[in-house]
Design an enzyme around this catalytic site. Structure first.
Site, PDB file in Angstrom:
ATOM      1  N   SER A 154      39.324  46.043  34.795  1.00 16.12           N
ATOM      2  CA  SER A 154      38.360  46.841  35.527  1.00 16.12           C
ATOM      3  C   SER A 154      38.641  46.950  37.019  1.00 16.12           C
ATOM      4  O   SER A 154      38.042  47.761  37.706  1.00 16.12           O
ATOM      5  CB  SER A 154      36.957  46.271  35.316  1.00 16.12           C
TER       6      SER A 154
ATOM      7  N   LYS B 146      36.527  44.590  45.764  1.00 20.34           N
ATOM      8  CA  LYS B 146      36.004  45.221  44.553  1.00 20.34           C
ATOM      9  C   LYS B 146      34.493  45.386  44.670  1.00 20.34           C
ATOM     10  O   LYS B 146      33.794  44.503  45.177  1.00 20.34           O
ATOM     11  CB  LYS B 146      36.369  44.365  43.332  1.00 20.34           C
TER      12      LYS B 146
ATOM     13  N   SER C  77      40.915  41.606  33.906  1.00 29.17           N
ATOM     14  CA  SER C  77      40.635  42.691  34.848  1.00 29.17           C
ATOM     15  C   SER C  77      41.334  42.593  36.191  1.00 29.17           C
ATOM     16  O   SER C  77      41.243  43.516  36.995  1.00 29.17           O
ATOM     17  CB  SER C  77      39.122  42.809  35.078  1.00 29.17           C
TER      18      SER C  77
END
Length: 483
Positions: free
Chosen positions: A152, A77, A176
């Site tokens: 997210s 990420k 997330s």
């Protein structure tokens, strides 16, 4: 059958026997990216040249038979810093940021000899539930390209579901990892707060953020969490807890397991298809010898409100460092120091980030601190106590990972309150700091549903045991989107 249809253990065995090479796996990854990335948009930055270089080195040196992750491709990420590889947090303000160090988890992954394929798309500064607030592009759900992958960590989940990488790292501040894992039909673990070092994670809300793994199955997830866990002197909130061999807990035996099912997690607002999938999952667990009762987490209703006050307040403080002076975007339109600050931040941050900074600054202001921030902290204590109370009599808590399946792109982006309320089943876990895993448990109208299994502090091994036992009785984790 593609190489990424095999598990970590199966690929490790093939690598050790030299039936395949790390180069083959990296090639598989980039071939798949070339084939589907235009449709899903999982990545912000690819690491192609370096990845093939590492693959060749590992191929020449030979795979360590004791190192389960050696030679396997991973995506990271883009709020986890990677030395000499652009790290943006999906924001204009860090569009060209080139870190000079690796996050602790990245160093651990390098020691484990994984191969970083690239940096994955996300909501800007991890603020969002749909990966629509990214400065770069929107990510699409591999199961239905008109829908969001969740957020997210949407890029982290979509890349695994689409077969672009074998596994990935995400971060979870209020759901997330678990919500995108549920939306994309993969496995996502939010570890106990402090289990995994946050050093090198670009901070959103420091008392809530936690890095965790996203994988195709439970066993792979356990191997990845083993690799990234542990005390870190660079993170004062990391906890000196022995790194367990989580993979040893996958025995399939859950006879006598006591499950609490919160009435608040299957009530109004949960889609009927989601509710049915969870009830069916409970029947499967009953067949394996578990029992369940309805329980109550009475302060869950205050979770979303408390979370958005506390997380935004911490973001207001954490994001004050992005001022155009030391690193990141600097406005070319400023003529004074004050203009440098205001224009850099107003031009560099997206709408959702600015919204949360303003909300947090307001909650921390002298006239409203007691009414908002202090009250939210008090509610957080009550939410935490709810979990403590239930765990006195039950081993795990089970419910949906999200009240809905994946929603349409642009369906909620202009309605922040509705978007925020989508986190109702995940934020209490972050507020309490306990671990939780999302595993595929069915489909509703062709879209994946996630089962959320919540444990007491540092009981990730038990979560893996329960999730793995369930997974062995079902085939949902083997279903793949048709891209």
């Amino acid at each position: 059958m593609g190489l990424f249809d095999f598990s970590v253990k199966e690929l490790h065995d093939k690598l050790v026997k030299k039936e395949i090479s790390p180069f083959d796996l990296v090639s598989e990854s980039f071939n798949r990216i070339e084939s589907v990335e235009d449709k899903v948009g999982s990545f912000i930055t690819l690491n192609k040249e370096a990845a093939f270089g590492v693959a060749e080195e590992l191929g020449d040196a030979g795979i360590d038979p004791n190192n389960m992750l050696s030679g396997l491709p991973i995506g990271i990420k883009d709020n986890i810093v990677t030395k000499n590889l652009r790290t943006t947090a999906a924001s204009k303000i860090l569009e060209n940021f080139d870190p000079i160090y690796d996050a602790t988890v990245v160093s651990k992954l390098k020691n484990a000899q994984t191969i970083n394929i690239g940096k994955l798309n996300m909501d800007e500064f991890a603020m969002g539930s749909s990966t629509e607030t990214s400065y770069f592009h929107k990510t699409h759900n591999p199961w239905d390209l008109s829908r969001v992958p969740g957020g997210s960590s949407g890029g982290s989940a979509s890349a695994v579901a689409a077969g672009e990488v074998l596994f990935s790292l995400g971060s979870d501040t209020g759901g997330s990892i678990r919500q995108p894992a549920a939306f994309c039909g993969v496995v996502g673990m939010k570890p106990t707060y402090g289990r995994v070092s946050r050093f090198g994670l670009i901070a959103f809300a420091s008392s809530l953020d936690q890095i965790g793994p996203i994988t195709k199955n439970v066993e792979d997830n356990a191997y990845l969490l083993e690799a990234i866990s542990g005390l870190d002197a660079n993170d004062s909130t990391s906890i000196n807890q022995p790194v367990e061999r989580f993979s040893n807990s996958l025995t399939g035996d859950i006879k006598g397991l006591r499950i609490g099912v919160p009435k608040e997690y299957l009530g109004e607002g949960v889609d009927p298809g989601v509710k049915q999938a969870v009830l069916d999952a409970l029947k499967t667990l009953e067949k394996l010898g578990a029992t369940w009762d309805e329980v109550s987490l009475p302060h869950s209703e205050y979770g979303v409100a408390s979370y958005y006050i506390l997380a935004s307040s911490e973001a207001s403080s954490n994001l004050s460092r992005f001022d155009g002076v030391r690193y990141g975007y600097r406005s070319p339109n400023a003529t004074t120091l004050e203009e440098l600050y205001t224009k850099t931040r107003s031009e560099g941050f997206g709408d959702e980030v600015k919204r949360r900074i303003m909300l947090g600054t307001y909650a921390l202001s002298s006239g409203y601190y007691d009414a908002y921030y202090k009250k939210a902290q008090q509610a957080r204590t009550l939410i935490k106590q709810d979990f403590v109370n239930v765990f006195e009599n039950y081993d795990v808590i089970i419910g949906p990972s999200s009240p809905t399946t994946a929603f349409k792109i642009d369906g909620m982006i202009n309605d922040p309150i509705t978007m925020y309320s989508n986190d109702i089943l995940t934020v209490p876990i972050n507020l309490a700091g306990v671990p939780a895993i999302s595993v595929p448990c069915g489909f509703s109208d062709g879209l994946p549903v996630g089962l959320q299994i919540i444990g007491n502090y540092f009981e990730e091994s038990l979560l893996y045991k329960v999730a793995h036992a369930f997974e062995q009785e079902t085939t949902f984790h083997k279903e793949k989107p048709n891209l």
